[in-house]
Design a protein around this motif. Structure first.
Motif, mmCIF file in Angstrom:
data_model
loop_
_atom_site.group_PDB
_atom_site.id
_atom_site.type_symbol
_atom_site.label_atom_id
_atom_site.label_comp_id
_atom_site.label_asym_id
_atom_site.label_seq_id
_atom_site.Cartn_x
_atom_site.Cartn_y
_atom_site.Cartn_z
ATOM 1 N N LEU A 6 2.950 -3.923 3.264
ATOM 2 C CA LEU A 6 4.267 -3.613 2.718
ATOM 3 C C LEU A 6 4.287 -3.905 1.223
ATOM 4 O O LEU A 6 3.501 -4.705 0.723
ATOM 5 C CB LEU A 6 5.329 -4.449 3.424
ATOM 6 N N GLY A 7 5.226 -3.290 0.514
ATOM 7 C CA GLY A 7 5.352 -3.534 -0.920
ATOM 8 C C GLY A 7 4.134 -3.026 -1.666
ATOM 9 O O GLY A 7 3.529 -2.044 -1.287
ATOM 10 N N GLU A 8 3.778 -3.710 -2.715
ATOM 11 C CA GLU A 8 2.631 -3.318 -3.538
ATOM 12 C C GLU A 8 1.397 -4.102 -3.106
ATOM 13 O O GLU A 8 0.784 -4.831 -3.887
ATOM 14 C CB GLU A 8 2.943 -3.568 -5.012
ATOM 15 N N SER A 44 -0.632 0.329 0.965
ATOM 16 C CA SER A 44 0.770 0.508 1.356
ATOM 17 C C SER A 44 1.289 1.881 0.930
ATOM 18 O O SER A 44 0.831 2.465 -0.049
ATOM 19 C CB SER A 44 1.641 -0.591 0.745
ATOM 20 N N GLU A 45 2.253 2.380 1.699
ATOM 21 C CA GLU A 45 2.874 3.673 1.395
ATOM 22 C C GLU A 45 3.597 3.616 0.045
ATOM 23 O O GLU A 45 3.629 4.591 -0.689
ATOM 24 C CB GLU A 45 3.855 4.069 2.498
ATOM 25 N N GLU A 46 4.171 2.463 -0.275
ATOM 26 C CA GLU A 46 4.868 2.311 -1.554
ATOM 27 C C GLU A 46 3.917 2.532 -2.731
ATOM 28 O O GLU A 46 4.269 3.183 -3.712
ATOM 29 C CB GLU A 46 5.498 0.919 -1.651
ATOM 30 N N LEU A 47 2.694 2.015 -2.621
ATOM 31 C CA LEU A 47 1.712 2.225 -3.695
ATOM 32 C C LEU A 47 1.257 3.679 -3.748
ATOM 33 O O LEU A 47 1.111 4.249 -4.829
ATOM 34 C CB LEU A 47 0.497 1.322 -3.496
ATOM 35 N N ASN A 49 2.882 6.326 -2.975
ATOM 36 C CA ASN A 49 3.942 7.214 -3.444
ATOM 37 C C ASN A 49 4.565 6.792 -4.766
ATOM 38 O O ASN A 49 5.512 7.417 -5.225
ATOM 39 C CB ASN A 49 5.033 7.318 -2.369
ATOM 40 N N SER A 50 4.047 5.746 -5.385
ATOM 41 C CA SER A 50 4.630 5.217 -6.615
ATOM 42 C C SER A 50 4.366 6.140 -7.803
ATOM 43 O O SER A 50 3.252 6.626 -7.993
ATOM 44 C CB SER A 50 4.051 3.831 -6.908
#
Length: 93
Positions: A6-8, A44-47, A49-50
């Motif tokens: 999760l997160g970065e 992570s998905e957040e990274l 798609n960042s």
């Protein structure tokens, strides 16, 4: 079981070092030096798609990471490290 950071964060798996030197001397576990080279297992998905952070790694890459960074956990009998993306130092070619 799959692990999704999760997160970065990134999940890495540490490479085990050899127990025998080039000259054939067997090293006990207490004499081995900890390696800080690992393989990227998950990002992570957040990274992914960042738009703010340019991610220069992919699953399967060999990376060098900060020695005391991350949290070591066991997943399906394998020890992995959940680490912040900023604690990765380099990608090994």
């Amino acid at each position: 079981m799959n692990i999704k950071p999760l997160g970065e964060r990134v999940v890495i798996k540490k490479f085990e070092t050899e127990n025998v030197t080039a000259s054939g001397i067997v090293l006990p576990d207490s004499a081995k030096e900890e390696s800080n080279v690992a393989e990227v297992v998950a990002i992570s998905e957040e990274l992914k798609n960042s738009e703010e952070i340019q991610v220069d790694i992919a699953v399967g890459d060999k990376v060098l990471y900060s020695k005391y960074a991350g949290t070591e956990v066991e997943v399906d009998g394998d020890k992995v490290i959940v680490i912040k993306y900023q604690d990765l130092l380099a990608v090994l070619a």
